[in-house]
Design a protein around this motif. Structure first.
Motif, short mmCIF file in Angstrom:
data_model
loop_
_atom_site.label_atom_id
_atom_site.label_comp_id
_atom_site.label_asym_id
_atom_site.label_seq_id
_atom_site.Cartn_x
_atom_site.Cartn_y
_atom_site.Cartn_z
N THR A 1 -1.67 1.34 8.09
CA THR A 1 -0.25 0.96 8.12
C THR A 1 0.27 0.89 9.55
OG1 THR A 1 0.22 1.89 5.94
CG2 THR A 1 2.06 1.79 7.49
N ARG B 1 -4.50 2.65 2.08
CA ARG B 1 -3.54 2.70 3.18
C ARG B 1 -4.22 2.61 4.54
NH1 ARG B 1 -0.37 7.93 2.71
NH2 ARG B 1 0.94 7.00 4.33
N SER C 1 0.84 -1.21 0.00
CA SER C 1 0.00 0.00 0.00
C SER C 1 0.87 1.25 0.00
CB SER C 1 -0.95 0.01 1.20
OG SER C 1 -0.25 0.10 2.42
N GLU C 2 1.96 1.25 0.75
CA GLU C 2 2.83 2.42 0.79
C GLU C 2 3.56 2.60 -0.54
OE1 GLU C 2 2.92 4.68 3.21
OE2 GLU C 2 1.48 3.56 4.43
N ARG D 1 -4.93 5.91 -1.85
CA ARG D 1 -4.78 6.62 -0.56
C ARG D 1 -5.70 6.00 0.49
NH1 ARG D 1 -4.04 7.57 3.60
NH2 ARG D 1 -3.37 9.45 4.71
N TYR E 1 1.11 3.83 -3.22
CA TYR E 1 0.78 5.24 -3.00
C TYR E 1 1.88 6.14 -3.55
CZ TYR E 1 -0.28 9.62 -0.65
OH TYR E 1 -0.55 10.94 -0.39
#
Length: 387
Positions: free
Chosen positions: A366, A360, A324-325, A357, A328
């Protein structure tokens, strides 16, 4: 990778690029997701192409997680792709859970219509934060269930329930004296009142995200999934692969954003040369290549763990954070490369940015996953260094 998965993925990619992407400018796309009319129109085309629910094969068995990865990645080339071919959350995770935990009757009554793409579903776990309910910490659950004869009576409030508006199947989590329980229910039901559909940054999931009240909902006892008190264990059966499925779908979307940004940079000129020839731009696209490949490798590794029979909670947490990071960063760089065009609705890149976004946060922010991993480090240290 197996030949069958590669063949399915190739068909999915062609279908998404040729049939689904043109729908990205359809007026039936709303702030709360595509309308039901649009969903069924796209699914009719997917069904005609033999691509409905492609991760579940004709005999009812599920592709391996590694096979699912390539199929869901291709479906994610458009935010509408997973909706069209029925690989979208929450349905994909709900189908997986019912297939693993549900009885034969549960599968006949609830699962079959989900697999056929004839109905959508919702997973009722998260509760309103302002009321102190369950979010990232499910042990805070306030929704209750009590046995009354041959029915369970459920009361409580839920929030951020994806797809509740328009869903036909619900999986509700509630707490009994024995602990967390999980129930299958038909929707809509007058005892479940949608108070409002939230306005959120993302807009790809049909029905949006609802806040709702459950008021004396009576559920037959045989619609409980598994045993009373085992609900949190069943939730993990769903959440570990579901986190990974999110990674698979959004990897496809981030790859599409990279395609669009790269094309823009290779065509647009500024200061006497193509944008891609300016290191500040070219290097961003190069960094995207690296992040995309690392995300793909992380997904494949986690899929192998799940296919090996492990629950994979730790691995899925690591994959959720890393992917996810990374995605992004990819989406953010794509917008930066494209400048004003990137933040406009002229391409799908700005939507992909918004969707990733939100990713996340969804299925565990996270920071919650990092905290969980840090606790594992502490436990492992204590085992290795007994006092």
């Amino acid at each position: 990778m197996t030949e069958r998965a590669e063949a399915i993925a190739a068909k999915i990619e062609r279908f998404v690029r040729e049939t689904v992407i043109p729908y990205e400018r359809d007026p039936r796309l709303t702030a709360h997701g595509p309308t039901e009319e649009l969903v069924q129109e796209m699914r009719a085309k997917a069904r005609a192409a033999g691509l409905m629910t492609p991760h579940i094969v004709a005999d009812g068995s599920h592709l391996s997680q590694r096979e699912t990865a390539i199929v869901l990645k291709k479906s994610g080339l458009s935010p509408l792709g997973p909706v069209a071919v029925n690989t979208m959350a929450p349905d994909e995770g709900n189908m997986y859970l019912i297939g693993k935990i549900g009885t034969a009757e549960h599968k006949r009554r609830f699962l079959d219509k989900l697999v056929a793409g004839e109905a959508r579903s919702a997973f009722f776990m998260t509760e309103p934060a302002e009321e102190g309910g369950a979010g990232s910490d499910p042990s805070m659950m306030k929704t209750t269930c009590r046995l009354d004869g041959d029915h369970w009576v459920i009361n409580g409030r839920k929030a951020f329930i994806t797809g509740a508006q328009g869903a036909k199947v619900g999986i509700i989590m509630a707490k009994s004296e024995d602990g967390a329980c999980m129930f299958l229910v038909d929707l809509p039901d007058p005892a479940i009142r949608i108070d409002r559909v939230l306005d959120t940054i993302d807009s790809s999931m049909p029905g949006g995200h609802s806040v709702l009240t459950i008021d004396n909902l009576r559920v037959p006892a045989d619609q409980m999934m598994g045993a009373a008190g085992e609900g949190f264990k069943y939730a993990q059966v769903r959440l570990s692969p579901a986190r990974l499925s999110h990674c698979m779908r959004w990897l496809g979307s981030a790859m599409r954003a990279q395609e669009i940004a790269s094309d823009y940079a290779c065509r647009r000129e500024a200061f006497g040369k193509k944008l891609v020839d300016h290191e500040g731009v070219g290097f961003m696209l190069a960094e995207n290549m690296i992040d995309l490949k690392q995300a793909e490798l992380m997904i494949d590794w986690c899929a192998d763990v799940l296919d090996g029979g492990s629950l994979g909670t730790v691995e899925s947490s690591m994959a959720k954070v890393a992917v996810s990071e990374a995605l992004y960063r990819v989406a953010d760089r794509c917008i930066q490369v494209m400048g004003g065009t990137g933040v406009s609705g002229d391409t799908v890149v700005e939507q992909i940015f918004r969707e990733i976004r939100a990713f996340r946060i969804y299925d565990g922010p996270t920071e919650v996953h990092k905290w969980s991993l840090a606790k594992k480090i502490k436990r492992d240290h204590a085992k290795a260094n007994p006092q």
